[in-house]
Design a protein around this motif. Structure first.
Motif, PDB file in Angstrom:
ATOM      1  N   HIS D 190       0.858  -1.184   0.000  1.00 25.44           N
ATOM      2  CA  HIS D 190       0.000   0.000   0.000  1.00 25.44           C
ATOM      3  C   HIS D 190       0.893   1.233   0.000  1.00 25.44           C
ATOM      4  O   HIS D 190       1.850   1.318   0.766  1.00 25.44           O
ATOM      5  CB  HIS D 190      -0.926   0.008   1.214  1.00 25.44           C
ATOM      6  CG  HIS D 190      -1.874   1.174   1.199  1.00 25.44           C
ATOM      7  ND1 HIS D 190      -2.947   1.241   0.356  1.00 25.44           N
ATOM      8  CD2 HIS D 190      -1.882   2.331   1.903  1.00 25.44           C
ATOM      9  CE1 HIS D 190      -3.585   2.379   0.532  1.00 25.44           C
ATOM     10  NE2 HIS D 190      -2.958   3.049   1.469  1.00 25.44           N
ATOM     11  N   HIS D 191       0.554   2.194  -0.840  1.00 26.48           N
ATOM     12  CA  HIS D 191       1.439   3.331  -1.048  1.00 26.48           C
ATOM     13  C   HIS D 191       1.186   4.466  -0.063  1.00 26.48           C
ATOM     14  O   HIS D 191       1.087   5.631  -0.436  1.00 26.48           O
ATOM     15  CB  HIS D 191       1.425   3.813  -2.496  1.00 26.48           C
ATOM     16  CG  HIS D 191       0.081   3.811  -3.161  1.00 26.48           C
ATOM     17  ND1 HIS D 191      -0.795   2.763  -3.099  1.00 26.48           N
ATOM     18  CD2 HIS D 191      -0.514   4.741  -3.952  1.00 26.48           C
ATOM     19  CE1 HIS D 191      -1.867   3.053  -3.798  1.00 26.48           C
ATOM     20  NE2 HIS D 191      -1.730   4.239  -4.307  1.00 26.48           N
ATOM     21  N   SER D 192       1.130   4.111   1.222  1.00 29.88           N
ATOM     22  CA  SER D 192       1.155   5.126   2.271  1.00 29.88           C
ATOM     23  C   SER D 192       1.710   4.493   3.529  1.00 29.88           C
ATOM     24  O   SER D 192       1.868   3.285   3.620  1.00 29.88           O
ATOM     25  CB  SER D 192      -0.243   5.670   2.571  1.00 29.88           C
ATOM     26  OG  SER D 192      -0.910   4.877   3.527  1.00 29.88           O
ATOM     27  N   PHE D 193       1.980   5.366   4.480  1.00 30.05           N
ATOM     28  CA  PHE D 193       2.447   4.930   5.778  1.00 30.05           C
ATOM     29  C   PHE D 193       1.211   4.597   6.611  1.00 30.05           C
ATOM     30  O   PHE D 193       0.715   5.431   7.367  1.00 30.05           O
ATOM     31  CB  PHE D 193       3.241   6.078   6.396  1.00 30.05           C
ATOM     32  CG  PHE D 193       3.819   5.764   7.729  1.00 30.05           C
ATOM     33  CD1 PHE D 193       4.928   4.956   7.837  1.00 30.05           C
ATOM     34  CD2 PHE D 193       3.253   6.270   8.888  1.00 30.05           C
ATOM     35  CE1 PHE D 193       5.476   4.664   9.068  1.00 30.05           C
ATOM     36  CE2 PHE D 193       3.788   5.985  10.123  1.00 30.05           C
ATOM     37  CZ  PHE D 193       4.897   5.185  10.214  1.00 30.05           C
ATOM     38  N   LEU D 194       0.717   3.377   6.465  1.00 29.08           N
ATOM     39  CA  LEU D 194      -0.503   2.989   7.181  1.00 29.08           C
ATOM     40  C   LEU D 194      -0.299   3.097   8.686  1.00 29.08           C
ATOM     41  O   LEU D 194       0.802   2.854   9.143  1.00 29.08           O
ATOM     42  CB  LEU D 194      -0.896   1.546   6.826  1.00 29.08           C
ATOM     43  CG  LEU D 194      -1.458   1.350   5.416  1.00 29.08           C
ATOM     44  CD1 LEU D 194      -1.698  -0.134   5.140  1.00 29.08           C
ATOM     45  CD2 LEU D 194      -2.752   2.134   5.219  1.00 29.08           C
ATOM     46  N   PRO D 195      -1.334   3.433   9.454  1.00 22.00           N
ATOM     47  CA  PRO D 195      -2.735   3.583   9.053  1.00 22.00           C
ATOM     48  C   PRO D 195      -3.099   4.963   8.511  1.00 22.00           C
ATOM     49  O   PRO D 195      -4.286   5.242   8.364  1.00 22.00           O
ATOM     50  CB  PRO D 195      -3.477   3.326  10.364  1.00 22.00           C
ATOM     51  CG  PRO D 195      -2.557   3.839  11.404  1.00 22.00           C
ATOM     52  CD  PRO D 195      -1.175   3.568  10.904  1.00 22.00           C
ATOM     53  N   ALA D 196      -2.136   5.812   8.200  1.00 19.83           N
ATOM     54  CA  ALA D 196      -2.494   7.072   7.556  1.00 19.83           C
ATOM     55  C   ALA D 196      -2.850   6.791   6.101  1.00 19.83           C
ATOM     56  O   ALA D 196      -2.196   5.979   5.447  1.00 19.83           O
ATOM     57  CB  ALA D 196      -1.319   8.048   7.621  1.00 19.83           C
ATOM     58  N   PHE D 197      -3.871   7.451   5.615  1.00 18.51           N
ATOM     59  CA  PHE D 197      -4.205   7.410   4.200  1.00 18.51           C
ATOM     60  C   PHE D 197      -4.578   6.020   3.693  1.00 18.51           C
ATOM     61  O   PHE D 197      -4.015   5.514   2.722  1.00 18.51           O
ATOM     62  CB  PHE D 197      -3.068   8.012   3.362  1.00 18.51           C
ATOM     63  CG  PHE D 197      -2.587   9.336   3.865  1.00 18.51           C
ATOM     64  CD1 PHE D 197      -3.488  10.377   4.046  1.00 18.51           C
ATOM     65  CD2 PHE D 197      -1.260   9.549   4.194  1.00 18.51           C
ATOM     66  CE1 PHE D 197      -3.046  11.610   4.522  1.00 18.51           C
ATOM     67  CE2 PHE D 197      -0.815  10.767   4.669  1.00 18.51           C
ATOM     68  CZ  PHE D 197      -1.712  11.798   4.837  1.00 18.51           C
ATOM     69  N   VAL D 198      -5.502   5.384   4.381  1.00 19.72           N
ATOM     70  CA  VAL D 198      -6.099   4.144   3.903  1.00 19.72           C
ATOM     71  C   VAL D 198      -6.841   4.438   2.601  1.00 19.72           C
ATOM     72  O   VAL D 198      -7.315   5.551   2.390  1.00 19.72           O
ATOM     73  CB  VAL D 198      -7.080   3.598   4.973  1.00 19.72           C
ATOM     74  CG1 VAL D 198      -7.985   2.525   4.402  1.00 19.72           C
ATOM     75  CG2 VAL D 198      -6.307   3.077   6.182  1.00 19.72           C
ATOM     76  N   GLY D 199      -6.937   3.445   1.720  1.00 22.70           N
ATOM     77  CA  GLY D 199      -7.789   3.568   0.543  1.00 22.70           C
ATOM     78  C   GLY D 199      -7.116   4.178  -0.657  1.00 22.70           C
ATOM     79  O   GLY D 199      -5.883   4.176  -0.765  1.00 22.70           O
ATOM     80  N   ALA D 200      -7.921   4.738  -1.549  1.00 21.59           N
ATOM     81  CA  ALA D 200      -7.420   5.197  -2.841  1.00 21.59           C
ATOM     82  C   ALA D 200      -6.694   6.528  -2.735  1.00 21.59           C
ATOM     83  O   ALA D 200      -6.947   7.332  -1.848  1.00 21.59           O
ATOM     84  CB  ALA D 200      -8.578   5.314  -3.827  1.00 21.59           C
ATOM     85  N   LYS D 201      -5.762   6.734  -3.662  1.00 17.07           N
ATOM     86  CA  LYS D 201      -5.064   8.009  -3.842  1.00 17.07           C
ATOM     87  C   LYS D 201      -4.388   8.532  -2.570  1.00 17.07           C
ATOM     88  O   LYS D 201      -4.517   9.712  -2.192  1.00 17.07           O
ATOM     89  CB  LYS D 201      -6.037   9.066  -4.379  1.00 17.07           C
ATOM     90  CG  LYS D 201      -6.522   8.747  -5.802  1.00 17.07           C
ATOM     91  CD  LYS D 201      -7.039   9.986  -6.512  1.00 17.07           C
ATOM     92  CE  LYS D 201      -7.335   9.713  -7.974  1.00 17.07           C
ATOM     93  NZ  LYS D 201      -6.117   9.760  -8.810  1.00 17.07           N
ATOM     94  N   PRO D 202      -3.593   7.691  -1.917  1.00 19.53           N
ATOM     95  CA  PRO D 202      -2.919   8.156  -0.701  1.00 19.53           C
ATOM     96  C   PRO D 202      -1.896   9.265  -0.944  1.00 19.53           C
ATOM     97  O   PRO D 202      -1.707  10.109  -0.064  1.00 19.53           O
ATOM     98  CB  PRO D 202      -2.237   6.892  -0.160  1.00 19.53           C
ATOM     99  CG  PRO D 202      -2.217   5.927  -1.282  1.00 19.53           C
ATOM    100  CD  PRO D 202      -3.378   6.262  -2.154  1.00 19.53           C
ATOM    101  N   TYR D 203      -1.231   9.268  -2.091  1.00 18.07           N
ATOM    102  CA  TYR D 203      -0.262  10.345  -2.320  1.00 18.07           C
ATOM    103  C   TYR D 203      -0.973  11.688  -2.436  1.00 18.07           C
ATOM    104  O   TYR D 203      -0.474  12.713  -1.971  1.00 18.07           O
ATOM    105  CB  TYR D 203       0.577  10.083  -3.581  1.00 18.07           C
ATOM    106  CG  TYR D 203       1.512   8.895  -3.444  1.00 18.07           C
ATOM    107  CD1 TYR D 203       2.362   8.781  -2.353  1.00 18.07           C
ATOM    108  CD2 TYR D 203       1.541   7.887  -4.399  1.00 18.07           C
ATOM    109  CE1 TYR D 203       3.215   7.697  -2.203  1.00 18.07           C
ATOM    110  CE2 TYR D 203       2.391   6.800  -4.272  1.00 18.07           C
ATOM    111  CZ  TYR D 203       3.227   6.705  -3.176  1.00 18.07           C
ATOM    112  OH  TYR D 203       4.067   5.633  -3.042  1.00 18.07           O
TER     113      TYR D 203
END
Lengths: 282, 282, 282, 282
Positions: D190-203
């Motif tokens: 997943h292209h984010s530092f989970l749990p920040a920005f779950v789901g689509a378009k995290p960038y």
């Protein structure tokens, strides 16, 4: 009651089984075990923590350990009582950032040590010792008084039953005499990413070379300058836009953190030294 | 139309004002400006991007720049057309990880270059060139054929109008003749945190020293081995539990990323060299 | 004499040229210039440092700047005198690590501020204020006394002409009234990698989620909890072997460093806020 | 012959001793042992590697282990033969960077797996599969064909006896049916530092929030989106000067490295899952 056991010995079959069985026979429960084999030199390392519900005689435990295990496996070992707070002497010179860092950690019980004294070749940081109400000894070092100063240092260390020494930017070369009395018990912070930039003025040398990352290294002091076993290192990015002054300012933060991590590892008995390298247990 | 202007000159008053005024007179709009002053040597560096709604003659612009600005301020300068894709030759030996990394970035348009050829002293990676349908030249290098090989290399570089060379773990020392033709245009990846562990087998040396962090360094090649201007560095943590083989495996990831970042910076004209150091614009 | 100019305005042609020309007309020399264009919103940001050999009237300079530049380009701007030491109030609760860190930097002149007072809702850290001989105010906050406490805080801030406030683990929600008086001038440290783990007990939440990296975030305080413009963030690796207590201990080091970096950036006038985001100049 | 044993069971006295004794009785030599106790839930975890000079029957070993140890200590366990190369299927969509990274590691034997096939809902990356001569299956997924596609996927996985699945930016939600068949055996990036920005378009979300660090997270897929046990995370610094496009470019490097590290850990049997968290052995 809690015991921490550190072992190294020639690698061979059955060590873990034998040690855990011994602890079990003494009615101890293994709560942590980490081991490492240096395959190059064929040496086995282990760190084990065990808890005992009943009170155990440390002397008897050590004696049994030596007779039943250590001789058979040719172990070098140390066994520490969990509750013991080691006595840490701090040597400083004129920079206060590492000293403040250690003392504030000591003050907030982050660092479980006693600090019998702070020693310096200058009087500049006496006020910090006073702020934290810790005895301060001023032992000047000049070419002519070097031997005398060493005698004074050894006397203070002995009198206060110091367990280990932290050179918090002490800026003086420590005498072999001191190193002999405190082998692998003197922790230094060097302000470079060793082995790059050994010796004086590493930030200037790093600036000159145009590196993009600077570092700091804490290590046990040996007779060879900046060449002792490395305990901890860390780095930070720099760029062309940073001056030497910026390198030094950024470096201070590295020095603080790298030294304090090394001291914490030492206090927690998580370091072992072999072949001028460290094994750092998790 | 977009132009990128790189300047360095003796530090003096009025440079930014004069350059931005010149761009304005040519009906350009400054969309990026970054500058740096190296106070030690008194040199001013600037990178400026400007956009032009009308088509501008690059030749006329350069001529005007030289006459109206460069002479007055004693500037060394380069002006690049934004749309130009530089021609990048890749030299490899037997390791494929950096090559694969560069080619997959090239293939997905992450890297805006043309790759006229891959050259190697071995045939081992010819299959990778074939996978990506890039010409491959096998130019063996032995003690006796070194000069001949250099001639062959220079001939290929000239024929294909190569702009810069990437040594993607080439493992051979590049001849001064090549360096003279491509000053600050040959990018090497060295598998250590320079200046620590210059020369061969840096992972072995790092393992031997017991460091807690290993690194990789990309730099412009100069006649002194591993001593050229550093473009990019990065590091990763290691511990006693890692073998030399682990160092090498972790190092591969560093080498890939550090080399590709350096190549990207070079392609984007974000690097300047002065005094064997780089200025890296953001 | 040195001036630092911060500007933001609608992006348009000619800003850099006009500002550098204005400085030149006032006999100033631009020694640093960094600019940024937020293309999404079409806003131009610039930070410029200029040196003046002759003494310049700050009032006259500001007046000229407003009339000749700011109105034309619709600029919002600030101009600061380089030598000014801002007055920083510190709010704390019971944790001392950030406070010690700030005070030791203040004490060693790393941090160029004056500290008129430390304020807390508890008496626990009064002794630290005493160690560093800084006035300490105990302003308890309960549900019933909240408004009264805010009045007391505002009165102290006004009386001491405080320029900005640092919440060094203050653990209380700051009232909108205070935020209105100090917009973008209250710096908080939140012990997570925002926007992950907003609110109370972020280390517990991070532990629960099983993350492999924890972080800390310093930001300007706005009326929405933990949602203000981020100034600085940093992270550190954790593993399954770390307990919540370990997270907290490792986090303390992050909090110290991230807060102190943010304060340094603010003091050096290197931060600008727009659209709830920061531009951080190098 | 080499066996890797993974165990978790209620924490209790005597586990290490009993397991090492059992291995010894089977004439094995313990060459690696790492253990962890999750004190919150009272669970013991262990990973043990042992070497056997004589050939041992894996079936007999497992049977003995179950009868003599597992039942007594209520263990959940797995025992793997060291030499086995697991079969890894790769699911992709249109981005090629993670795919290239995995395949180049596979090609250079960095990654000890077999790759029976690459599967995608688009034909865009078929050419990459061809470059590396790996079978490619195009299984389109639309709202109407979802169930049919899942059947096709399951059929292929079964037919090729796939051990685990890597979602190398697959961009589709994996069906619970697949997750049931491959519990803790589907690795996603997943292209984010989970749990920040779950789901689509995290960038995009990260850009919007103005973070100073972006990340990537690899995790085992569970039925809750982006909420499975985290295997590996890494981050990189960003600044106001980076556009969303820059975030995406920097993120690609994170995604590559974080996914490949997670796959390596999985292949080396160094991961265990408990309570939706991972234990990652060193």
């Amino acid at each position: 009651m809690k015991l921490t056991i550190l072992i190294h010995c020639p690698d061979q079959s059955g060590i873990i089984r034998s040690v855990t069985t011994f602890v079990h026979q003494q009615e101890g429960n293994v709560v942590y075990l980490d081991q490492h084999v240096d395959k190059q030199v064929g040496v086995f390392f282990m760190r084990l923590e065990s808890e005992f519900e009943k009170k155990v005689s440390l002397e008897a435990f050590k004696k049994g350990f030596e007779q039943e295990l250590a001789q058979q496996f040719q172990m070098e070992w140390d066994i520490y009582l969990g509750a013991y707070r080691p006595k840490m002497a701090i040597f400083v010179s004129k920079y206060n950032h590492c000293l403040y860092d250690l003392l504030s950690r000591y003050n907030s019980e982050e660092l479980s040590v006693d600090i019998p004294f702070i020693l310096s070749n200058h009087r500049d940081l006496e006020y910090v010792a006073e702020q934290f109400q810790i005895p301060f000894y001023h032992v000047p070092v000049t070419k002519d008084t070097r031997e005398e100063a060493e005698e004074k240092q050894l006397e203070l260390l002995k009198k206060h039953e110091v367990d280990f020494i932290v050179l918090a930017r002490y800026m003086q070369i420590v005498s072999p005499k001191l190193i002999d009395v405190y082998p692998q018990k003197i922790i230094n912070i060097h302000h470079s990413f060793l082995p790059a930039f050994v010796g004086a003025k590493p930030y200037h040398a790093a600036f000159e070379r145009g590196v993009k990352i600077i570092g700091a290294t804490s290590h046990y002091v040996t007779s060879e300058l900046d060449a002792g076993p490395i305990i901890e290192q860390d780095v930070t990015a720099v760029s062309h836009s940073h001056s030497i002054k910026d390198f030094i300012a950024k470096g201070r933060d590295l020095e603080r953190i790298v030294l304090s991590r090394a001291v914490q590892l030492h206090v927690a008995r998580k370091t072992m030294v072999y072949n001028n390298k460290t094994v750092i247990f998790s």
